[in-house]
Design a protein around this motif. Sequence first.
Motif, PDB file in Angstrom:
ATOM      1  N   UNK A  41       0.865  -1.208   0.155  1.00  0.00           N
ATOM      2  CA  UNK A  41       0.109   0.127   0.103  1.00  0.00           C
ATOM      3  C   UNK A  41       1.056   1.219   0.105  1.00  0.00           C
ATOM      4  N   UNK A  42       0.590   2.314  -0.710  1.00  0.00           N
ATOM      5  CA  UNK A  42       1.268   3.604  -0.637  1.00  0.00           C
ATOM      6  C   UNK A  42       2.082   3.335  -2.342  1.00  0.00           C
ATOM      7  N   UNK A  43       2.242   2.184  -2.841  1.00  0.00           N
ATOM      8  CA  UNK A  43       2.703   2.229  -4.056  1.00  0.00           C
ATOM      9  C   UNK A  43       4.286   1.891  -4.065  1.00  0.00           C
ATOM     10  N   UNK A  44       4.738   1.575  -2.768  1.00  0.00           N
ATOM     11  CA  UNK A  44       6.081   1.352  -2.622  1.00  0.00           C
ATOM     12  C   UNK A  44       6.493  -0.121  -3.416  1.00  0.00           C
ATOM     13  N   UNK A  45       7.363  -0.627  -4.113  1.00  0.00           N
ATOM     14  CA  UNK A  45       7.927  -1.675  -4.390  1.00  0.00           C
ATOM     15  C   UNK A  45       9.079  -2.068  -3.911  1.00  0.00           C
ATOM     16  N   UNK A  46       8.982  -3.415  -3.835  1.00  0.00           N
ATOM     17  CA  UNK A  46      10.031  -4.287  -3.124  1.00  0.00           C
ATOM     18  C   UNK A  46      10.330  -5.542  -3.908  1.00  0.00           C
ATOM     19  N   UNK A  47      11.729  -5.899  -3.625  1.00  0.00           N
ATOM     20  CA  UNK A  47      12.244  -7.318  -4.420  1.00  0.00           C
ATOM     21  C   UNK A  47      12.581  -8.336  -3.305  1.00  0.00           C
ATOM     22  N   UNK A  48      11.894  -9.432  -3.281  1.00  0.00           N
ATOM     23  CA  UNK A  48      12.428 -10.278  -2.352  1.00  0.00           C
ATOM     24  C   UNK A  48      12.875 -11.526  -3.375  1.00  0.00           C
ATOM     25  N   UNK A  49      14.249 -12.055  -2.817  1.00  0.00           N
ATOM     26  CA  UNK A  49      15.037 -12.862  -3.675  1.00  0.00           C
ATOM     27  C   UNK A  49      16.011 -13.909  -2.695  1.00  0.00           C
ATOM     28  N   UNK A  50      16.540 -14.670  -3.248  1.00  0.00           N
ATOM     29  CA  UNK A  50      17.460 -15.648  -2.409  1.00  0.00           C
ATOM     30  C   UNK A  50      18.657 -15.842  -3.139  1.00  0.00           C
ATOM     31  N   UNK A  51      19.675 -16.012  -2.412  1.00  0.00           N
ATOM     32  CA  UNK A  51      21.095 -16.297  -3.244  1.00  0.00           C
ATOM     33  C   UNK A  51      21.831 -16.622  -1.936  1.00  0.00           C
ATOM     34  N   UNK A  52      22.921 -17.499  -2.218  1.00  0.00           N
ATOM     35  CA  UNK A  52      23.986 -17.889  -1.153  1.00  0.00           C
ATOM     36  C   UNK A  52      24.627 -16.635  -0.414  1.00  0.00           C
ATOM     37  N   UNK A  62      15.752  -7.241   7.580  1.00  0.00           N
ATOM     38  CA  UNK A  62      14.755  -8.019   7.286  1.00  0.00           C
ATOM     39  C   UNK A  62      15.150  -9.240   6.692  1.00  0.00           C
ATOM     40  N   UNK A  63      16.352  -9.467   6.533  1.00  0.00           N
ATOM     41  CA  UNK A  63      16.903 -10.786   5.961  1.00  0.00           C
ATOM     42  C   UNK A  63      16.418 -11.914   6.867  1.00  0.00           C
ATOM     43  N   UNK A  64      15.720 -12.839   6.059  1.00  0.00           N
ATOM     44  CA  UNK A  64      15.548 -13.956   6.646  1.00  0.00           C
ATOM     45  C   UNK A  64      16.463 -15.245   6.067  1.00  0.00           C
ATOM     46  N   UNK A  65      17.825 -15.324   6.732  1.00  0.00           N
ATOM     47  CA  UNK A  65      18.793 -16.022   6.233  1.00  0.00           C
ATOM     48  C   UNK A  65      19.118 -15.735   4.722  1.00  0.00           C
ATOM     49  N   UNK A  66      19.125 -16.444   3.846  1.00  0.00           N
ATOM     50  CA  UNK A  66      19.678 -16.130   2.536  1.00  0.00           C
ATOM     51  C   UNK A  66      18.375 -15.353   1.782  1.00  0.00           C
ATOM     52  N   UNK A  67      17.257 -15.340   2.103  1.00  0.00           N
ATOM     53  CA  UNK A  67      16.058 -14.634   1.554  1.00  0.00           C
ATOM     54  C   UNK A  67      15.925 -13.282   2.020  1.00  0.00           C
ATOM     55  N   UNK A  68      16.017 -12.219   1.224  1.00  0.00           N
ATOM     56  CA  UNK A  68      16.249 -11.032   1.681  1.00  0.00           C
ATOM     57  C   UNK A  68      15.048 -10.068   0.624  1.00  0.00           C
ATOM     58  N   UNK A  69      14.784  -8.713   1.302  1.00  0.00           N
ATOM     59  CA  UNK A  69      13.892  -7.901   0.717  1.00  0.00           C
ATOM     60  C   UNK A  69      14.642  -6.612   0.467  1.00  0.00           C
ATOM     61  N   UNK A  70      14.676  -5.910  -0.861  1.00  0.00           N
ATOM     62  CA  UNK A  70      15.423  -4.880  -1.275  1.00  0.00           C
ATOM     63  C   UNK A  70      14.442  -3.952  -1.704  1.00  0.00           C
ATOM     64  N   UNK A 104      12.516 -19.080   3.194  1.00  0.00           N
ATOM     65  CA  UNK A 104      13.232 -19.927   3.977  1.00  0.00           C
ATOM     66  C   UNK A 104      14.504 -19.201   4.219  1.00  0.00           C
ATOM     67  N   UNK A 105      15.232 -19.845   5.396  1.00  0.00           N
ATOM     68  CA  UNK A 105      16.532 -19.573   5.708  1.00  0.00           C
ATOM     69  C   UNK A 105      17.725 -20.135   4.991  1.00  0.00           C
ATOM     70  N   UNK A 106      17.705 -21.388   4.728  1.00  0.00           N
ATOM     71  CA  UNK A 106      18.961 -21.970   3.987  1.00  0.00           C
ATOM     72  C   UNK A 106      18.963 -21.879   2.593  1.00  0.00           C
ATOM     73  N   UNK A 107      20.082 -21.938   1.850  1.00  0.00           N
ATOM     74  CA  UNK A 107      20.150 -22.071   0.578  1.00  0.00           C
ATOM     75  C   UNK A 107      20.736 -23.214   0.080  1.00  0.00           C
ATOM     76  N   UNK A 108      20.298 -23.832  -0.936  1.00  0.00           N
ATOM     77  CA  UNK A 108      20.879 -25.049  -1.527  1.00  0.00           C
ATOM     78  C   UNK A 108      20.350 -24.940  -2.876  1.00  0.00           C
ATOM     79  N   UNK A 109      21.476 -25.182  -3.625  1.00  0.00           N
ATOM     80  CA  UNK A 109      21.347 -24.594  -5.210  1.00  0.00           C
ATOM     81  C   UNK A 109      20.297 -25.753  -5.658  1.00  0.00           C
ATOM     82  N   UNK A 110      20.310 -26.921  -5.375  1.00  0.00           N
ATOM     83  CA  UNK A 110      19.347 -28.154  -5.962  1.00  0.00           C
ATOM     84  C   UNK A 110      17.971 -27.999  -5.378  1.00  0.00           C
ATOM     85  N   UNK A 111      17.781 -27.629  -4.180  1.00  0.00           N
ATOM     86  CA  UNK A 111      16.414 -27.810  -3.918  1.00  0.00           C
ATOM     87  C   UNK A 111      15.847 -26.688  -2.820  1.00  0.00           C
TER      88      UNK A 111
END
Length: 133
Positions: A41-52, A62-70, A104-111
């Motif tokens: 609400x208010x039009x603000x845009x955020x990106x949620x993504x994950x990487x090691x 706001x980081x939840x392990x390797x998943x972050x919001x920017x 999720x908190x953990x990163x695994x390239x396969x799953x």
Amino acid sequence: MCIALQVIKAEVMSRGLDSSKGESFGIIPLFRHQAVKVTISGGKELVIHKAPGLGESVGLGAAEGNTVVEEASIINSGMHKWRVDRQIRVTGLHTVQEYIQAGGRKYNIFCDNCQNVVKRVVKMEARTGGWTI
């Protein structure tokens, strides 16, 4: 960061793994880095993504392990060539924090990677009446 606010719009975004050129990485052209771009609400845009190691590298509370919001400005920064792959129909029942937790908190390239974050967010919205276009 506005992580407690409701998501009112969501899109699946992707870019090549070679972020500086916007191309896929080496001999694996089918793999792309994916993210969910949300509007609150208010039009603000955020990106949620994950990487090691991403949570540590961006230094966000706001980081939840390797998943972050920017801030969504990263997709227009010139360093990345992102594209919209599809829209996610949102119910307005979920918050940015719930999207981060779905990643999720953990990163695994396969799953447990960036593409799994997108799948989990889509599944979460589908359980409450949303879908993808």
